[in-house]
Design a protein around this motif. Structure first.
Motif, PDB file in Angstrom:
ATOM      1  N   LYS A 263      40.457  18.716  49.717  1.00  0.00           N
ATOM      2  CA  LYS A 263      39.492  19.354  48.818  1.00  0.00           C
ATOM      3  C   LYS A 263      39.303  18.555  47.531  1.00  0.00           C
ATOM      4  CE  LYS A 263      39.774  24.146  50.262  1.00  0.00           C
ATOM      5  NZ  LYS A 263      40.130  25.509  49.857  1.00  0.00           N
ATOM      6  N   SER A 264      40.319  17.788  47.140  1.00  0.00           N
ATOM      7  CA  SER A 264      40.190  17.009  45.909  1.00  0.00           C
ATOM      8  C   SER A 264      39.147  15.897  46.057  1.00  0.00           C
ATOM      9  CB  SER A 264      41.544  16.423  45.496  1.00  0.00           C
ATOM     10  OG  SER A 264      41.951  15.407  46.402  1.00  0.00           O
ATOM     11  N   TYR A 265      38.785  15.557  47.281  1.00  0.00           N
ATOM     12  CA  TYR A 265      37.788  14.510  47.522  1.00  0.00           C
ATOM     13  C   TYR A 265      36.396  15.075  47.771  1.00  0.00           C
ATOM     14  CZ  TYR A 265      41.879  11.608  48.261  1.00  0.00           C
ATOM     15  OH  TYR A 265      43.057  10.957  48.118  1.00  0.00           O
ATOM     16  N   LEU A 266      36.261  16.382  47.837  1.00  0.00           N
ATOM     17  CA  LEU A 266      34.995  16.990  48.232  1.00  0.00           C
ATOM     18  C   LEU A 266      34.299  17.693  47.084  1.00  0.00           C
ATOM     19  CD1 LEU A 266      36.267  18.624  51.536  1.00  0.00           C
ATOM     20  CD2 LEU A 266      35.158  16.415  51.276  1.00  0.00           C
ATOM     21  N   LYS A 267      32.961  17.738  47.149  1.00  0.00           N
ATOM     22  CA  LYS A 267      32.155  18.521  46.219  1.00  0.00           C
ATOM     23  C   LYS A 267      31.597  19.679  47.019  1.00  0.00           C
ATOM     24  CE  LYS A 267      30.678  14.398  43.769  1.00  0.00           C
ATOM     25  NZ  LYS A 267      29.583  13.475  43.606  1.00  0.00           N
ATOM     26  N   ASN A 268      31.663  20.880  46.473  1.00  0.00           N
ATOM     27  CA  ASN A 268      31.167  22.076  47.159  1.00  0.00           C
ATOM     28  C   ASN A 268      31.686  22.166  48.600  1.00  0.00           C
ATOM     29  OD1 ASN A 268      29.587  22.690  44.856  1.00  0.00           O
ATOM     30  ND2 ASN A 268      28.010  21.296  45.590  1.00  0.00           N
ATOM     31  N   PRO A 269      32.999  22.155  48.776  1.00  0.00           N
ATOM     32  CA  PRO A 269      33.534  22.147  50.143  1.00  0.00           C
ATOM     33  C   PRO A 269      33.260  23.441  50.888  1.00  0.00           C
ATOM     34  CG  PRO A 269      35.291  22.487  48.568  1.00  0.00           C
ATOM     35  CD  PRO A 269      34.051  22.201  47.766  1.00  0.00           C
ATOM     36  N   MET A 270      33.110  23.317  52.193  1.00  0.00           N
ATOM     37  CA  MET A 270      32.929  24.454  53.074  1.00  0.00           C
ATOM     38  C   MET A 270      33.905  24.257  54.229  1.00  0.00           C
ATOM     39  SD  MET A 270      29.735  25.677  55.511  1.00  0.00           S
ATOM     40  CE  MET A 270      28.734  24.398  54.901  1.00  0.00           C
ATOM     41  N   MET A 271      34.604  25.313  54.626  1.00  0.00           N
ATOM     42  CA  MET A 271      35.551  25.205  55.728  1.00  0.00           C
ATOM     43  C   MET A 271      35.046  26.011  56.905  1.00  0.00           C
ATOM     44  SD  MET A 271      39.584  26.153  55.949  1.00  0.00           S
ATOM     45  CE  MET A 271      40.108  24.801  54.949  1.00  0.00           C
ATOM     46  N   VAL A 272      35.011  25.379  58.057  1.00  0.00           N
ATOM     47  CA  VAL A 272      34.646  26.047  59.297  1.00  0.00           C
ATOM     48  C   VAL A 272      35.858  25.929  60.207  1.00  0.00           C
ATOM     49  CG1 VAL A 272      33.109  26.009  61.295  1.00  0.00           C
ATOM     50  CG2 VAL A 272      32.233  25.385  59.029  1.00  0.00           C
ATOM     51  N   TYR A 273      36.331  27.046  60.729  1.00  0.00           N
ATOM     52  CA  TYR A 273      37.482  26.980  61.617  1.00  0.00           C
ATOM     53  C   TYR A 273      37.320  27.962  62.759  1.00  0.00           C
ATOM     54  CZ  TYR A 273      39.138  31.070  59.025  1.00  0.00           C
ATOM     55  OH  TYR A 273      39.244  32.302  58.444  1.00  0.00           O
ATOM     56  N   VAL A 274      37.972  27.647  63.855  1.00  0.00           N
ATOM     57  CA  VAL A 274      37.972  28.498  65.030  1.00  0.00           C
ATOM     58  C   VAL A 274      39.408  28.963  65.225  1.00  0.00           C
ATOM     59  CG1 VAL A 274      37.587  28.603  67.522  1.00  0.00           C
ATOM     60  CG2 VAL A 274      36.076  27.217  66.076  1.00  0.00           C
ATOM     61  N   GLY A 275      39.618  30.252  65.337  1.00  0.00           N
ATOM     62  CA  GLY A 275      40.973  30.766  65.519  1.00  0.00           C
ATOM     63  C   GLY A 275      41.641  31.017  64.181  1.00  0.00           C
ATOM     64  N   THR A 276      42.827  30.451  64.005  1.00  0.00           N
ATOM     65  CA  THR A 276      43.630  30.718  62.824  1.00  0.00           C
ATOM     66  C   THR A 276      43.982  29.434  62.092  1.00  0.00           C
ATOM     67  OG1 THR A 276      45.730  31.636  62.067  1.00  0.00           O
ATOM     68  CG2 THR A 276      45.719  30.696  64.251  1.00  0.00           C
ATOM     69  N   LEU A 277      44.272  29.543  60.818  1.00  0.00           N
ATOM     70  CA  LEU A 277      44.700  28.382  60.036  1.00  0.00           C
ATOM     71  C   LEU A 277      46.205  28.189  60.106  1.00  0.00           C
ATOM     72  CD1 LEU A 277      42.469  28.785  56.862  1.00  0.00           C
ATOM     73  CD2 LEU A 277      42.198  27.168  58.743  1.00  0.00           C
ATOM     74  N   ASP A 278      46.905  29.046  60.837  1.00  0.00           N
ATOM     75  CA  ASP A 278      48.357  28.978  60.929  1.00  0.00           C
ATOM     76  C   ASP A 278      48.848  27.994  61.979  1.00  0.00           C
ATOM     77  OD1 ASP A 278      48.500  30.910  58.975  1.00  0.00           O
ATOM     78  OD2 ASP A 278      48.548  32.558  60.416  1.00  0.00           O
ATOM     79  N   LEU A 279      47.954  27.232  62.585  1.00  0.00           N
ATOM     80  CA  LEU A 279      48.366  26.272  63.601  1.00  0.00           C
ATOM     81  C   LEU A 279      49.186  25.152  62.975  1.00  0.00           C
ATOM     82  CD1 LEU A 279      45.081  25.862  65.659  1.00  0.00           C
ATOM     83  CD2 LEU A 279      47.101  27.194  66.261  1.00  0.00           C
ATOM     84  N   ALA A 280      50.147  24.666  63.711  1.00  0.00           N
ATOM     85  CA  ALA A 280      50.969  23.553  63.245  1.00  0.00           C
ATOM     86  C   ALA A 280      51.297  22.665  64.435  1.00  0.00           C
ATOM     87  CB  ALA A 280      52.250  24.063  62.602  1.00  0.00           C
ATOM     88  N   ALA A 281      51.432  21.389  64.180  1.00  0.00           N
ATOM     89  CA  ALA A 281      51.826  20.467  65.234  1.00  0.00           C
ATOM     90  C   ALA A 281      53.266  20.771  65.630  1.00  0.00           C
ATOM     91  CB  ALA A 281      51.707  19.029  64.752  1.00  0.00           C
ATOM     92  N   VAL A 282      53.568  20.641  66.890  1.00  0.00           N
ATOM     93  CA  VAL A 282      54.918  20.920  67.364  1.00  0.00           C
ATOM     94  C   VAL A 282      55.583  19.633  67.825  1.00  0.00           C
ATOM     95  CG1 VAL A 282      54.404  23.298  68.063  1.00  0.00           C
ATOM     96  CG2 VAL A 282      54.108  21.449  69.690  1.00  0.00           C
TER      97      VAL A 282
END
Length: 89
Positions: free
Chosen positions: A39-58
């Motif tokens: 987000k520090s590199y973006l202007k007027n950021p917008m987030m689009v996601y499918v499912g949940t943001l709780d995903l993590a690499a295993v």
């Protein structure tokens, strides 16, 4: 790439391109620290996601490298699919 230490190189690229650019960041996993950094590199950021943001690499995923001849590739893929168990993903 942000969480792998490439931030200085990414910042250099961003400083060298037009400021009226459109920037798209994509990730299958989006840890909070990387999200904040992005987000520090973006202007007027917008987030689009499918499912949940709780995903993590295993770290339980096993990767196997199998070197085969071109003509054997189809056979190996079909055998792999045929031998998959119902709980395999």
């Amino acid at each position: 790439m942000l969480d792998m230490g490439f931030e200085p190189q990414i910042l250099k690229i961003l400083l060298d391109i037009r400021p009226d650019r459109q920037t798209v960041l994509t990730s299958a996993t989006w840890p909070t620290g990387v999200r904040r950094l992005g987000k520090s590199y973006l202007k007027n950021p917008m987030m689009v996601y499918v499912g949940t943001l709780d995903l993590a690499a295993v770290n339980t995923v096993q990767q196997t490298l199998l070197i085969v001849q071109e003509e054997e590739k189809k056979m190996y893929v079909f055998d792999f699919i045929r031998n998959m168990q119902s709980q395999d993903k």
